[in-house]
Enzyme design. Structure first.
Site, PDB file in Angstrom:
ATOM      1  N   GLU A 165      23.903 -33.150 -19.329  1.00 46.74           N
ATOM      2  CA  GLU A 165      25.154 -32.730 -18.684  1.00 46.74           C
ATOM      3  C   GLU A 165      25.060 -31.391 -17.953  1.00 46.74           C
ATOM      4  O   GLU A 165      25.738 -30.427 -18.313  1.00 46.74           O
ATOM      5  CB  GLU A 165      26.282 -32.679 -19.717  1.00 46.74           C
ATOM      6  CG  GLU A 165      26.541 -34.032 -20.366  1.00 46.74           C
ATOM      7  CD  GLU A 165      27.781 -34.036 -21.269  1.00 46.74           C
ATOM      8  OE1 GLU A 165      28.342 -32.961 -21.521  1.00 46.74           O
ATOM      9  OE2 GLU A 165      28.177 -35.135 -21.707  1.00 46.74           O
ATOM     10  N   GLU A 367      25.481 -41.312 -24.248  1.00 49.69           N
ATOM     11  CA  GLU A 367      26.440 -40.826 -25.246  1.00 49.69           C
ATOM     12  C   GLU A 367      27.736 -41.586 -25.071  1.00 49.69           C
ATOM     13  O   GLU A 367      28.173 -41.843 -23.946  1.00 49.69           O
ATOM     14  CB  GLU A 367      26.788 -39.332 -25.062  1.00 49.69           C
ATOM     15  CG  GLU A 367      25.729 -38.373 -25.505  1.00 49.69           C
ATOM     16  CD  GLU A 367      26.172 -36.912 -25.389  1.00 49.69           C
ATOM     17  OE1 GLU A 367      27.383 -36.612 -25.502  1.00 49.69           O
ATOM     18  OE2 GLU A 367      25.281 -36.078 -25.184  1.00 49.69           O
TER      19      GLU A 367
END
Ligand code: BGP
Length: 467
Positions: A165, A367
């Site tokens: 991220e 995720e």
């Protein structure tokens, strides 16, 4: 909708070094930015639980990896902590390396495929004090770290990732000022975003070099993991709403997708940033660096969509143009504990976007998970947490993933985030994500929640209907 997990669809667990390891001053580990923040202001952390504890993975890695095996998982992702692997002179810390060698050996023994990420929001403090991602020197230091890791573990790890991220630090630390150092400056945020992009590319270059020089396994793969919240706007949008959507998608999603699929940044977004005075410092030679950014595949973290509308104010407090405001969809179903919308179809929409716009790039769900507060409420007589809400959450997302695959998305697998309860940054242990509980008052003992047995069944029944 027929629900069959394809035979070759892998299932795994996602975690990160800084959220699990603990042992923050053991084995020559240096201070990182989370330790700095914890030292400066521990009351910013839920129940004053700072970065020191994790879930004790440092001691319990063998037990945890065996637990993954017993659930039937194929793979598990964690991250090397830069502050553990390297010393202040940017040389390998042998004690740190030793720990990760042990993790690799254990995964191999258990036949759990290790997915290793190099950076999960955990800048070493001495580099942050030099300006962190605002300083190009730090970008170079990251390339040195990546080179060291590839050469040290090249024969033990097949699946590598440069970043988790990379959009989060520019947003949380530099644009929205929610995380230390609490800066609210769109220009500085853009500089950080750009430098992270260069750092990703330099690491890919180091990966390719290490491969050519025989340090890596021939089948080794490099990837990037990001949270690509699919963007939506109002049902009946104005041209201004659509412009907000273009910028949201451009800065948060297309930026990284173009980089890893095509080796460049989206031209229309760079133009708008230039007109807004937000263009980062792009130097001669950078274009060649960006061209190195292509990866073998992509990790897609999915929790919630992003809904935007035209900004109410034209400029932010620093005088930079604002490009979007959040839009609350009246029909949104919320995870009230985390404040995130639950919208399983978003995962399908992203899959279709990939199919249309980046057809050659494979991906996996790296995720996905649900954090819930006070799970004690849900214990049954035997003391087991009956987390039916989590089962429903995962089931709905898996259903949409399978539909995306049926409709042509190249989605290879699924990793559940926080399979074992872990430390959620400044939320600490407020929202628990695990299918396995960690008893903080009881020596970090692990205990299955109801969802652990459920996922075990889902994996066993691959190629059969999910019930
Ligand atoms: C992702 C991060 C993870 C994890 C997760 C859940 O953005 O990659 O590190 O923390 O979100 O979010 P949180 O822990 O803030 O509830």
């Amino acid at each position: 909708m027929e629900l069959r997990l394809p035979k070759d669809f892998f299932m795994g667990a996602a975690m990160s070094g800084p959220q699990t390891e603990g042992a923050y001053r053991t084995g020559g580990k240096l201070e990182n930015i989370w330790d700095t923040w914890s030292d400066l202001s521990i009351s910013d952390f839920y129940n004053k639980v700072g970065s020191y504890v994790g879930n004790n993975f440092y001691e319990k890695y063998e037990e945890d990896i065996k637990l993954f095996k017993s659930l039937g998982l194929d793979s598990f992702r964690t991250s090397i902590q830069w502050s553990r692997l390297m010393d202040q002179d940017q040389k390998l810390n042998p004690e740190g390396a030793d720990f990760y060698h042990k993790v690799c050996a254990c995964a191999k023994e258990q036949r759990i495929e290790l997915f290793m990420n190099l950076y999960h929001f955990d800048m070493p403090a001495y580099l942050f004090r030099k300006g962190g991602w605002e300083n190009r020197e730090v970008v170079e230091a990251y390339a040195t770290y990546a080179r060291t890791a590839f050469r040290e573990f090249g024969k033990e790890i097949t699946y590598w990732f440069t970043f988790n991220e990379p959009i989060v630090e520019p947003d949380q630390r530099y644009r929205d000022g929610l995380w230390y150092p609490f800066i609210q400056d769109a220009k500085r945020g853009m500089a950080v975003q750009y430098h992270l992009s260069l750092a990703h590319c330099l690491a890919v270059r180091e990966f390719q070099k290490a491969k050519e020089e025989g340090f890596l396994l021939p089948e080794a793969k490099i990837g990037l993991i990001n949270c690509f919240a699919p963007p939506y706007t109002k049902e009946d949008p104005s041209p201004e709403d659509l412009e907000a959507l273009r910028m949201e998608d451009g800065v948060k999603n297309r930026w990284w997708l173009d980089l890893v699929a095509e080796g460049r940044l989206p031209k229309d977004i760079l133009e708008t940033l230039k007109d807004s005075g937000l263009l980062p410092d792009i130097r001669p030679g950078d274009e060649q660096i960006l061209a190195m950014g292509r990866v073998d595949w992509l990790g897609f973290n999915y929790y919630h969509p992003s809904r935007v509308q035209a900004p109410r104010e034209k400029f932010d407090q620093k005088g930079y143009p604002k490009y979007a405001d959040a839009y609350v969809w009246p029909e949104a179903k919320m995870n009230i504990y985390r404040g995130w919308e639950i919208y399983p179809k978003g995962i399908y929409d992203f899959g279709m976007k990939m199919k249309e716009e980046y057809p050659n790039l494979k991906f996996f769900i790296s995720e996905n998970g649900m954090g819930v507060e006070h799970e004690d409420r849900f214990r049954d007589k035997e003391g087991q947490i009956q987390d039916d809400y989590r089962i429903e959450f995962v089931k709905e997302h898996l259903e949409w993933i399978l539909k995306a695959i049926q409709d042509g998305a190249k989605c290879m697998g699924y990793h559940y985030w926080g399979l074992i309860d872990n430390w959620s940054w400044n939320n600490a242990f407020k929202n628990r994500y695990g299918m396995v509980e960690v008893d903080l008052a009881g020596n970090y003992q692990r205990r299955w929640k109801k969802s652990a047995a459920w996922i075990q069944e889902v994996i066993r029944a691959r190629e059969q209907e999910i019930s």
